[in-house]
Design a protein around this motif. Structure first.
Motif, PDB file in Angstrom:
ATOM      1  N   GLU A  52       0.829  -1.209   0.000  1.00  0.00           N
ATOM      2  CA  GLU A  52       0.000   0.000   0.000  1.00  0.00           C
ATOM      3  C   GLU A  52       0.864   1.260   0.000  1.00  0.00           C
ATOM      4  OE1 GLU A  52      -2.686  -0.311   3.295  1.00  0.00           O
ATOM      5  OE2 GLU A  52      -3.991  -1.733   2.260  1.00  0.00           O
ATOM      6  N   LYS A  53       1.942   1.270   0.789  1.00  0.00           N
ATOM      7  CA  LYS A  53       2.832   2.432   0.825  1.00  0.00           C
ATOM      8  C   LYS A  53       3.531   2.629  -0.517  1.00  0.00           C
ATOM      9  CE  LYS A  53       3.697   2.338   5.781  1.00  0.00           C
ATOM     10  NZ  LYS A  53       4.657   2.041   6.845  1.00  0.00           N
ATOM     11  N   MET A  54       3.976   1.529  -1.137  1.00  0.00           N
ATOM     12  CA  MET A  54       4.620   1.630  -2.454  1.00  0.00           C
ATOM     13  C   MET A  54       3.630   2.158  -3.483  1.00  0.00           C
ATOM     14  SD  MET A  54       7.232  -1.646  -2.742  1.00  0.00           S
ATOM     15  CE  MET A  54       5.942  -2.700  -3.257  1.00  0.00           C
ATOM     16  N   ALA A  55       2.396   1.685  -3.432  1.00  0.00           N
ATOM     17  CA  ALA A  55       1.374   2.145  -4.368  1.00  0.00           C
ATOM     18  C   ALA A  55       1.084   3.626  -4.161  1.00  0.00           C
ATOM     19  CB  ALA A  55       0.100   1.315  -4.201  1.00  0.00           C
ATOM     20  N   LEU A  62       3.451   9.732  -9.855  1.00  0.00           N
ATOM     21  CA  LEU A  62       2.751   9.907 -11.136  1.00  0.00           C
ATOM     22  C   LEU A  62       2.011  11.232 -11.188  1.00  0.00           C
ATOM     23  CD1 LEU A  62       1.412   6.290 -11.717  1.00  0.00           C
ATOM     24  CD2 LEU A  62       3.237   7.448 -12.970  1.00  0.00           C
ATOM     25  N   ILE A  63       1.391  11.618 -10.081  1.00  0.00           N
ATOM     26  CA  ILE A  63       0.687  12.903 -10.033  1.00  0.00           C
ATOM     27  C   ILE A  63       1.690  14.045 -10.213  1.00  0.00           C
ATOM     28  CG2 ILE A  63      -0.532  14.500  -8.493  1.00  0.00           C
ATOM     29  CD1 ILE A  63      -2.053  12.077  -7.403  1.00  0.00           C
ATOM     30  N   GLU A  64       2.810  13.992  -9.487  1.00  0.00           N
ATOM     31  CA  GLU A  64       3.828  15.036  -9.606  1.00  0.00           C
ATOM     32  C   GLU A  64       4.373  15.112 -11.032  1.00  0.00           C
ATOM     33  OE1 GLU A  64       6.772  14.208  -6.638  1.00  0.00           O
ATOM     34  OE2 GLU A  64       5.360  14.474  -4.993  1.00  0.00           O
ATOM     35  N   THR A  65       4.652  13.966 -11.616  1.00  0.00           N
ATOM     36  CA  THR A  65       5.170  13.929 -12.987  1.00  0.00           C
ATOM     37  C   THR A  65       4.152  14.516 -13.951  1.00  0.00           C
ATOM     38  OG1 THR A  65       6.469  11.966 -12.470  1.00  0.00           O
ATOM     39  CG2 THR A  65       6.069  12.413 -14.795  1.00  0.00           C
ATOM     40  N   ASN A  66       2.904  14.159 -13.772  1.00  0.00           N
ATOM     41  CA  ASN A  66       1.840  14.676 -14.620  1.00  0.00           C
ATOM     42  C   ASN A  66       1.730  16.197 -14.480  1.00  0.00           C
ATOM     43  OD1 ASN A  66      -0.281  14.519 -16.464  1.00  0.00           O
ATOM     44  ND2 ASN A  66      -1.797  14.379 -14.831  1.00  0.00           N
ATOM     45  N   GLU A  67       1.827  16.693 -13.246  1.00  0.00           N
ATOM     46  CA  GLU A  67       1.762  18.136 -13.015  1.00  0.00           C
ATOM     47  C   GLU A  67       2.932  18.844 -13.684  1.00  0.00           C
ATOM     48  OE1 GLU A  67       1.534  18.458  -8.767  1.00  0.00           O
ATOM     49  OE2 GLU A  67      -0.611  18.019  -8.714  1.00  0.00           O
ATOM     50  N   LEU A  68       4.135  18.272 -13.584  1.00  0.00           N
ATOM     51  CA  LEU A  68       5.308  18.871 -14.228  1.00  0.00           C
ATOM     52  C   LEU A  68       5.136  18.897 -15.740  1.00  0.00           C
ATOM     53  CD1 LEU A  68       8.219  17.301 -12.134  1.00  0.00           C
ATOM     54  CD2 LEU A  68       7.453  19.682 -12.114  1.00  0.00           C
ATOM     55  N   GLU A  69       4.647  17.810 -16.301  1.00  0.00           N
ATOM     56  CA  GLU A  69       4.423  17.763 -17.749  1.00  0.00           C
ATOM     57  C   GLU A  69       3.374  18.780 -18.175  1.00  0.00           C
ATOM     58  OE1 GLU A  69       6.185  16.094 -20.061  1.00  0.00           O
ATOM     59  OE2 GLU A  69       7.463  15.523 -18.383  1.00  0.00           O
ATOM     60  N   THR A  70       2.327  18.945 -17.382  1.00  0.00           N
ATOM     61  CA  THR A  70       1.284  19.922 -17.685  1.00  0.00           C
ATOM     62  C   THR A  70       1.866  21.332 -17.664  1.00  0.00           C
ATOM     63  OG1 THR A  70      -0.401  18.476 -16.742  1.00  0.00           O
ATOM     64  CG2 THR A  70      -0.978  20.804 -16.954  1.00  0.00           C
TER      65      THR A  70
END
Length: 88
Positions: A52-55, A62-70
């Motif tokens: 659960e912690k790894m997930a 993934l959220i941070e990466t998506n925000e950076l890409e946006t």
């Protein structure tokens, strides 16, 4: 000695076998099974918590990466809009 009611304790140097009554042996076996089950639950819970912690970390990454890409896309769109000449 009948094997039905004998408990043998063994280590690297010694081995001891003692005869016990049936109820005592059954109680010991029950206690061993309960302890084994309890330990398996502890291990399962530990593994489950780790997964659960790894997930959660993966989700956050993934959220941070998506925000950076946006943000990068927005900067590129802004640059593209600024450099674009308007023709009338």
């Amino acid at each position: 000695m009948s094997n039905d009611y004998v408990i043998r304790l063994t280590n690297t140097h010694d081995s001891v076998a003692e005869k016990y009554d049936k109820l005592f042996v059954e109680d010991v076996l029950k206690a061993i099974k309960e302890e084994k089950h309890r330990r398996m639950e502890v291990v399962y819970d530990s593994i489950n918590n780790s997964i659960e912690k790894m997930a959660e970390r993966l989700h956050n990454t993934l959220i941070e990466t998506n925000e950076l890409e946006t943000q990068k896309v927005r900067r590129l769109e802004t640059k593209h809009t600024k450099t674009k000449k308007v023709n009338y």
